[in-house]
Motif scaffolding. Sequence first.
Motif, PDB file in Angstrom:
ATOM      1  N   LYS A 195     -18.017   9.494  -9.399  1.00 13.80           N
ATOM      2  CA  LYS A 195     -19.349   8.877  -9.421  1.00 13.80           C
ATOM      3  C   LYS A 195     -20.494   9.571 -10.627  1.00 13.80           C
ATOM      4  O   LYS A 195     -20.568  10.572 -10.355  1.00 13.80           O
ATOM      5  CB  LYS A 195     -20.223   8.431  -8.353  1.00 13.80           C
TER       6      LYS A 195
ATOM      7  N   GLY B 246      -5.455   0.219  -4.511  1.00 13.34           N
ATOM      8  CA  GLY B 246      -7.033   0.100  -4.387  1.00 13.34           C
ATOM      9  C   GLY B 246      -7.579   1.271  -3.807  1.00 13.34           C
ATOM     10  O   GLY B 246      -8.889   1.479  -4.091  1.00 13.34           O
ATOM     11  N   ILE B 247      -7.023   1.953  -2.728  1.00  8.92           N
ATOM     12  CA  ILE B 247      -7.532   3.027  -2.226  1.00  8.92           C
ATOM     13  C   ILE B 247      -7.776   4.191  -3.282  1.00  8.92           C
ATOM     14  O   ILE B 247      -8.889   4.716  -3.226  1.00  8.92           O
ATOM     15  CB  ILE B 247      -6.321   3.670  -1.085  1.00  8.92           C
TER      16      ILE B 247
ATOM     17  N   SER C 187      -0.574  -2.428  -3.793  1.00  5.50           N
ATOM     18  CA  SER C 187      -1.778  -2.825  -4.218  1.00  5.50           C
ATOM     19  C   SER C 187      -2.892  -2.410  -3.304  1.00  5.50           C
ATOM     20  O   SER C 187      -3.928  -1.835  -3.582  1.00  5.50           O
ATOM     21  CB  SER C 187      -2.155  -4.341  -4.173  1.00  5.50           C
TER      22      SER C 187
ATOM     23  N   ALA D 229     -13.789   6.118  -7.562  1.00  5.13           N
ATOM     24  CA  ALA D 229     -15.024   5.479  -7.854  1.00  5.13           C
ATOM     25  C   ALA D 229     -16.057   6.462  -7.269  1.00  5.13           C
ATOM     26  O   ALA D 229     -17.280   6.424  -7.605  1.00  5.13           O
ATOM     27  CB  ALA D 229     -15.263   4.129  -7.525  1.00  5.13           C
ATOM     28  N   ILE D 230     -15.764   6.783  -5.973  1.00  7.61           N
ATOM     29  CA  ILE D 230     -16.756   7.881  -5.361  1.00  7.61           C
ATOM     30  C   ILE D 230     -16.666   9.067  -5.662  1.00  7.61           C
ATOM     31  O   ILE D 230     -17.646   9.658  -6.082  1.00  7.61           O
ATOM     32  CB  ILE D 230     -16.351   7.785  -3.770  1.00  7.61           C
ATOM     33  N   ARG D 231     -15.446   9.780  -6.147  1.00  8.38           N
ATOM     34  CA  ARG D 231     -15.288  11.031  -6.411  1.00  8.38           C
ATOM     35  C   ARG D 231     -16.060  11.267  -7.763  1.00  8.38           C
ATOM     36  O   ARG D 231     -16.627  12.308  -8.114  1.00  8.38           O
ATOM     37  CB  ARG D 231     -13.724  11.496  -6.447  1.00  8.38           C
TER      38      ARG D 231
ATOM     39  N   LEU E 185      -8.297   3.758  -6.425  1.00  5.81           N
ATOM     40  CA  LEU E 185      -9.204   3.325  -7.131  1.00  5.81           C
ATOM     41  C   LEU E 185     -11.015   3.558  -6.360  1.00  5.81           C
ATOM     42  O   LEU E 185     -11.669   3.800  -7.216  1.00  5.81           O
ATOM     43  CB  LEU E 185      -9.533   1.905  -7.659  1.00  5.81           C
ATOM     44  N   GLY E 186     -10.658   3.199  -5.371  1.00  6.94           N
ATOM     45  CA  GLY E 186     -11.759   3.374  -4.351  1.00  6.94           C
ATOM     46  C   GLY E 186     -12.190   4.730  -4.336  1.00  6.94           C
ATOM     47  O   GLY E 186     -13.401   4.965  -4.571  1.00  6.94           O
ATOM     48  N   TYR E 187     -11.264   5.844  -4.267  1.00  5.02           N
ATOM     49  CA  TYR E 187     -11.621   6.965  -3.984  1.00  5.02           C
ATOM     50  C   TYR E 187     -12.050   7.523  -5.433  1.00  5.02           C
ATOM     51  O   TYR E 187     -13.106   8.340  -5.514  1.00  5.02           O
ATOM     52  CB  TYR E 187     -10.376   7.764  -3.663  1.00  5.02           C
TER      53      TYR E 187
END
Lengths: 183, 342, 554
Positions: free
Chosen positions: A27, A16-17, A12, A23-25, A19-21
């Motif tokens: 955008k 999560g990392i 997880s 979302a930034i990458r 997904l987070g990346y």
Amino acid sequence: MISALWVMIALSVLLGIVLGYAAIRFKIEGNPLVEKIDAVLPQTQCGQCGYPGCKPYAEAIAKGESDINLCPPGGDEGIHKLADLLGVEYKPFGGDAQPKAKAVAFIDENTCIGCTLCIQACPVDAIVGAAKQMHTIIASECTGCELCLPPCPVDCISMDKIAEDISNWKWQHPVIIPIQAVA
Amino acid sequence: MFSSPFISQPSSVSQIMLRVLLALIPGIAFYVWYFGPAILVSLTLASITALVTEALMLKLRNRPIKPFISDNTALLTAWLLALSIPPLAPWWLIVVGTAFAIAVSKHLYGGLGSNPFNPAMIGYAVLIISFPAPMTHWITPHSVDGMSLNFAAQWSYIFSGMLPSGLTLDAVTMATPLDTLKTQLHLGQSVADIRDMPIFGRLAGHGSEMVAAGFALGGLYLLFTRIISWHLPVVYLGTLFAVAGLFHVLDPAHYVAPLFHWFSGAAMIGAFFILTDPVTSPTTQKGKIIFAAGAAVLTYLIRVFGGFPDGVAFATLLMNICVPLIDIYTQPKVFGKKGAGK
Amino acid sequence: MRTLFSFHGGVHPPTHKAESTRTPIALAPIPSKLIIPLWQHVGNRSVPIVQVGERVLKGQKIGRPEGKLSSAVHASTSGTVSAIDMQLVAHHSGLPDLCVTLIPDGRDEWISHVGVDVTHTSHAELRHLLRKAGVVGLGGAVFPSDLKTDAHHHQIKTLVINGAECEPYITCDDLLMRERAQDILRGAELLRELLQAEEVLIGIEDNKPEAIAAMQLAVTQAGYRNMEVLCVPTVYPSGGAKQLIRILTGIEVAAGVRSTEMGVQCFNVATAYSAWRALAHGEPVLSRIITVTGNVREAQNFEVLIGTPLDELIALAGKQADTNRYIMGGPMMGIDLPSGTVSVTKATNCIIASSLKLFPPPAPVMPCIRCIRCADVCPADLQPQDLYWFAKSNNFGKAQEFNLADCIECGACAYVCPSNIPLVQYYRYAKSEIHERSVEKLAADKARERHEYRQFRIEREKTEKAERLAQKERDAAAAKASFEAGLAAAENAQQQTINEAIERAKVQAATAHALNTDALTQEQLAKIAEVDARRAKMRELAATAGADDEPPKS
């Protein structure tokens, strides 16, 4: 038991990392949906949807504030396209306005008093004229929105339906008889 | 609206289907010759059921009855189904199968031209899954044991399930050659020993090999009159031959010769009449080749390693599912877009 | 021997050509009236340049080309213009269009016309003459020839002259080649020269042996090198420009690509013929060869004046009582004409009188069974069954994706369809919807742009107005300030003058004093110093005494 727990936690965290990346990458700047909706709308700028022009209506649809079935110039097909684009159910026309045949505004130049009120109303600058001078419509630019009709103090503007001739005639969907006929 | 072209070739769906029906006749003739007229009874039963169901469904769907009932497609479905199940099966079996094929697998999908699956094969699949027992009692050919049933006896068995005294069902029926082969191989026999059994002829099952040959004859007629294109039958039979040949060469004691596969079961009627159903087969040439090759491999796998006596029906249905996908990925290049120098 | 290529598919409908090739081309008499449409070509409609009541001469221009893509229209004979109005024209829509009606005077009086020396005239001038003479593609496409002879700087290798005439019934090109081969070849040579093509290939279907022989003989006699008459197999639609180019050169011209980009251009034999007549003889396109066939007593080819009403033309071949309608063009791609009141145009190569017996109404339509007989015969390698599905369900995006634009509407698919589906009609429908949508899209984009600009303009005007207002306020404030400043300045100035005067006086005084005391002797200085000291002493005393004494003025 414990090891499975660790694996799940690790997974997880990892995902999560990722997904987070992502979302930034990846955008997305701005709201391309508004542009897409606006592209479907007919750009008559008539305001029959209750919004001052097509873009505001597109924005309202994108925000979910407005229904997709309020644009009479777009016709039934326009609703279908919007339904497809937004992945929602097709709805029949809402509101009072119904689609009309396409038309172009025409100024009766004998009656026109040159008040410039229609020029101010035209959303696409398709009327030329000056104060105390006769006005006329640039037919090729007219979207048929009818916004020039109400302001005219002498009612000299009429809507001319675009007549069918050889240059704009089109083939009809073939009518197949035996499907309708019941033997 | 009256618009060009103003002329058309005098051909119709009805004529095309009629020619396909005619092409089935050599096979049916051999069938009657070797197994007695029982098959004519099931063909008739299937035909009547098909036409009645078709008319009923058209009525329910609010469609004109006359042009559709005379298009011969329902008859073709009926005949193909009747030829796929044992002729001595009880009368209700063929009736149920045909009615299901027409009503469910054809009309519920939108009728002529809209069904994704071959209706006859759907009918067969439903019967073999729902009523496996009567589907395995095939007539023993006349010349095998001399105990064949005459027409009256066949008639009475189909409709009442009664056999003339002194005869048991096992005496006059048998499993199909393919089934027999599979069972015997399980019992540890070698292919050569099994092939010595009286039910086998020169190529495959005694009698049934000639029926298959009859279908092949009709199929060649369809091929030469351009009713069907060569892609499906040639690729299907070729692939079946190649796969069967490969196994046969590697282990002739356990895997029977490719010609046996050609002339057994529904391979021939499948190659020329079932796979070639235009509605349920791909439209592109490349697609037809993929479709036929896939069907052949599946047929072999189901026949040799699967649990059913024959694999043509399930192979066809499984490939039917793939047709839309095959069509999309095999679109040919259009005029002017094929790249230079072709 | 040159190797020919082939295209995919094609059909072999019964040709029905023998009926109209038994007799030579006959000259149709001048009809009682001519209805000359002003829109007989691809592009913009010509603009009428004559008045009602005006007498015109044969060959006089009555419609001038409008814009680049357009062509001229001429009076086919001498007479009086009786009307310029909307008349029924030969079009799929059955709608009227602007026509010039001419009542011939029977004198057939030519306007003065001379040809040019084609070898000593510039290419640009020749192209201009083609445009002025109203030369357009007479094979049926009616594309202005002056534009087609411009290779747009592409190197043209092959000029294809189309004499295939693959549609059933039509024999006008056949007869033209039999009877006027020399002029066709001269025209072909002229077009070759204009395009600077290396070779000319003339393709004729092998069901026209007389035409092939006549053309071959003419080539040999005239001694054209680089010109070859080629016999192509009879298969419809080998006479489609793209298909014939493919057969003769192996080149495939895709939709949306100019054939000149691929080094090849194609003209119909009749176009070559009229190009020659126009340039070498100064004769505009006033007439053309038309096959009158079908349900008539004597099928024949006529040389017909453009604008001749159909009824009068049919009467020449003998109208049959059971004629129910007419087909203009061939039975595969022609236009259905419910009445005989329309007139023949430059595009009219054939008139087929139809009867229920000859062309029975289409059989009932059955569902598509995906038998792909259509795909087997499609000369554009399309999948008509898929296109049909997309067009029927208004899925135009998919139809475009499946290359609907490459469909040439030849009708081969509909011809073989066992379900009698009017496939071509579906494709035409889809194409015209797609066209309309693209037009609408352009209009919408333009409207959006104008609207956005208007809003920008209103916004700009608002800011400008606000700015002006602000400026005004600033100005007012400044004005007030400057007034006060002015007052102050005036006072200042006065004060300053005074001050200055004082200063000046001081300086003057100083200077004067200096002048007086400039050259003093030692004695005098001592005297002054004594006086000064005395005064200082006095001032001191005065200050201490009560300061009632004025300071001494020096």
